[in-house]
Design a protein around this motif. Structure first.
Motif, PDB file in Angstrom:
ATOM      1  N   VAL A  91      -0.794  30.307   2.034  1.00 10.09           N
ATOM      2  CA  VAL A  91      -0.547  29.097   2.190  1.00 10.09           C
ATOM      3  C   VAL A  91      -1.444  27.964   1.286  1.00 10.09           C
ATOM      4  N   PHE A  92      -0.686  26.834   0.866  1.00  8.03           N
ATOM      5  CA  PHE A  92      -1.326  26.089   0.258  1.00  8.03           C
ATOM      6  C   PHE A  92      -1.325  24.700   0.875  1.00  8.03           C
ATOM      7  N   GLY A  98       8.735  32.310  -6.171  1.00  6.72           N
ATOM      8  CA  GLY A  98       7.920  30.993  -5.717  1.00  6.72           C
ATOM      9  C   GLY A  98       8.528  29.863  -4.819  1.00  6.72           C
ATOM     10  N   VAL A  99       9.451  30.420  -3.890  1.00  2.89           N
ATOM     11  CA  VAL A  99       9.858  29.789  -2.847  1.00  2.89           C
ATOM     12  C   VAL A  99       8.903  29.330  -1.662  1.00  2.89           C
ATOM     13  N   PHE A 100       9.019  27.916  -1.403  1.00  3.53           N
ATOM     14  CA  PHE A 100       8.090  27.620  -0.318  1.00  3.53           C
ATOM     15  C   PHE A 100       8.620  26.880   0.666  1.00  3.53           C
ATOM     16  N   ARG A 101       8.118  27.077   1.928  1.00  2.73           N
ATOM     17  CA  ARG A 101       8.712  26.131   2.967  1.00  2.73           C
ATOM     18  C   ARG A 101       7.816  24.952   3.047  1.00  2.73           C
ATOM     19  N   VAL A 102       8.128  23.830   3.144  1.00  2.04           N
ATOM     20  CA  VAL A 102       7.217  22.675   3.046  1.00  2.04           C
ATOM     21  C   VAL A 102       7.308  21.913   4.345  1.00  2.04           C
ATOM     22  N   VAL A 103       5.878  21.585   4.896  1.00  4.75           N
ATOM     23  CA  VAL A 103       5.858  20.797   6.107  1.00  4.75           C
ATOM     24  C   VAL A 103       5.127  19.609   5.805  1.00  4.75           C
ATOM     25  N   MET A 120       0.691  -1.408   0.004  1.00  3.35           N
ATOM     26  CA  MET A 120       0.015  -0.050   0.055  1.00  3.35           C
ATOM     27  C   MET A 120       1.035   1.247   0.018  1.00  3.35           C
ATOM     28  N   PRO A 121       0.764   2.048  -0.933  1.00  2.00           N
ATOM     29  CA  PRO A 121       1.653   3.347  -0.959  1.00  2.00           C
ATOM     30  C   PRO A 121       1.391   4.131   0.218  1.00  2.00           C
ATOM     31  N   LYS A 122       2.468   5.061   0.658  1.00  2.00           N
ATOM     32  CA  LYS A 122       2.295   5.921   1.437  1.00  2.00           C
ATOM     33  C   LYS A 122       1.745   7.172   1.186  1.00  2.00           C
ATOM     34  N   THR A 123       0.802   7.803   2.083  1.00  3.02           N
ATOM     35  CA  THR A 123       0.436   9.153   1.677  1.00  3.02           C
ATOM     36  C   THR A 123       0.735  10.255   2.615  1.00  3.02           C
ATOM     37  N   TYR A 124       1.183  11.577   2.219  1.00  8.10           N
ATOM     38  CA  TYR A 124       1.723  12.548   2.899  1.00  8.10           C
ATOM     39  C   TYR A 124       0.601  13.807   2.529  1.00  8.10           C
ATOM     40  N   ILE A 125       0.177  14.676   3.513  1.00  3.85           N
ATOM     41  CA  ILE A 125      -0.585  15.923   3.176  1.00  3.85           C
ATOM     42  C   ILE A 125       0.673  17.045   3.779  1.00  3.85           C
ATOM     43  N   CYS A 126       0.936  17.634   2.659  1.00  2.00           N
ATOM     44  CA  CYS A 126       2.059  18.871   2.642  1.00  2.00           C
ATOM     45  C   CYS A 126       1.300  20.221   2.804  1.00  2.00           C
ATOM     46  N   THR A 127       1.554  21.054   3.666  1.00  2.00           N
ATOM     47  CA  THR A 127       1.509  22.599   3.861  1.00  2.00           C
ATOM     48  C   THR A 127       2.665  23.184   3.171  1.00  2.00           C
ATOM     49  N   LEU A 128       2.259  24.122   2.119  1.00  2.00           N
ATOM     50  CA  LEU A 128       3.280  25.100   1.435  1.00  2.00           C
ATOM     51  C   LEU A 128       3.113  26.259   1.977  1.00  2.00           C
ATOM     52  N   LYS A 129       3.971  26.944   2.627  1.00  4.78           N
ATOM     53  CA  LYS A 129       3.955  28.235   2.845  1.00  4.78           C
ATOM     54  C   LYS A 129       4.986  29.303   2.320  1.00  4.78           C
ATOM     55  N   ILE A 182      11.227  14.246   1.132  1.00  2.00           N
ATOM     56  CA  ILE A 182      10.574  15.439   0.623  1.00  2.00           C
ATOM     57  C   ILE A 182      11.212  16.621   0.994  1.00  2.00           C
ATOM     58  N   PRO A 183      11.656  17.541   0.205  1.00  2.00           N
ATOM     59  CA  PRO A 183      12.550  18.468   0.452  1.00  2.00           C
ATOM     60  C   PRO A 183      11.781  19.574   1.630  1.00  2.00           C
ATOM     61  N   SER A 184      12.434  20.301   2.255  1.00  2.00           N
ATOM     62  CA  SER A 184      11.774  21.193   3.064  1.00  2.00           C
ATOM     63  C   SER A 184      11.657  22.536   2.540  1.00  2.00           C
ATOM     64  N   ILE A 185      12.277  22.751   1.399  1.00  2.00           N
ATOM     65  CA  ILE A 185      12.268  24.366   0.601  1.00  2.00           C
ATOM     66  C   ILE A 185      12.234  23.779  -0.724  1.00  2.00           C
TER      67      ILE A 185
END
Length: 241
Positions: free
Chosen positions: A129-130, A155-160, A1-10, A143-146
């Motif tokens: 925020v997206f 278009g630079v985002f911080r990723v969580v 089963m694939p892993k899923t992540y929900i990512c917040t892009l600031k 997954i990169p943090s930037i």
């Protein structure tokens, strides 16, 4: 089963992306207004979250002004990224005269030009925020943090990112999805609502420039939830339920 992540892009700086054009006339001055749609196409996100520098590897060809998506096959072998939806939008504006002689962030006096014509660009500003979903079948994907998205502006985002779980499968309307990708994975919806239609499509994938909210009568929509309670409704790419 694939892993899923929900990512917040600031968003850390400014971004112009997939704008619509409208016109207004104020005191005999015509304004052409470019306003961005509050959704981000998943292909530039796949480059960024896949660890590639989108601005250099997917720059428009000089001859055709089309984006080169040839590296997406390589990225997709490691992860798939859905279009991003907005959580919070901050907009700034830039006003130029028709000759492009000056640009400021606030309304400037009428330029000394024979053309009573202005171009106003609205763009995403810091504080926007997206949110998006990442799916992978690999255990060692980082997954990169930037990330940087797009070839215009910064278009630079911080990723969580948080790992998400499937709470249930249901019917109904989804969050943003790529219409062409759904067809590739045999997940064609019963109907859909158009959200975003960009100029360029992935070669050999009809409809891949179109972002929609899809509707399914059958239980094909996974309800994803992160540890902090963020929820998404999407058909899982590569997973047939």
């Amino acid at each position: 089963m694939p892993k899923t992540y929900i990512c917040t892009l600031k968003l850390c700086d400014y971004l112009t992306f997939s704008s619509t054009v409208s016109y207004a006339n104020v005191m005999d001055v015509t304004y052409m207004v470019y306003k961005p749609q509050p959704y981000i196409h998943n292909y530039p996100l796949m480059y960024g979250l896949g660890g590639l520098l989108y601005a250099s590897l997917a720059s428009p060809h000089v001859e055709t002004a089309e984006i080169d998506y040839s590296l997406l096959d390589e990225v997709e072998r490691r992860l798939y990224v859905y279009p991003a939806r907005p959580r919070r939008i901050d907009l700034k504006r830039m006003l130029l005269n028709i000759k492009g002689e000056r640009a400021v962030e606030v309304v400037q006096p009428r330029p000394k030009s024979m053309y009573p014509w202005h171009v106003m660009h609205l763009y995403f500003a810091p504080g926007s925020v997206f949110e998006t979903v990442v799916v992978t079948e690999l255990d060692n994907v980082r997954i990169p943090s930037i990330i940087r998205v797009g070839v215009k502006r910064q278009g630079v985002f911080r990723v969580v990112c948080e790992e998400a779980t499937v709470k249930e499968y249901t019917s109904g309307l989804t969050d943003p999805v790529n219409l062409g990708d759904l067809a590739r994975y045999k997940l064609n919806p019963d109907s859909y609502v158009m959200l975003l239609n960009t100029k360029t499509a992935r070669r050999g994938v009809p409809g891949s420039n179109t972002i929609v909210k899809a509707y399914y009568r059958e239980n094909k929509v996974a309800l994803l939830e992160s540890r902090s309670g963020i929820r998404f409704r999407v058909p899982l790419i590569g997973v047939h339920h």
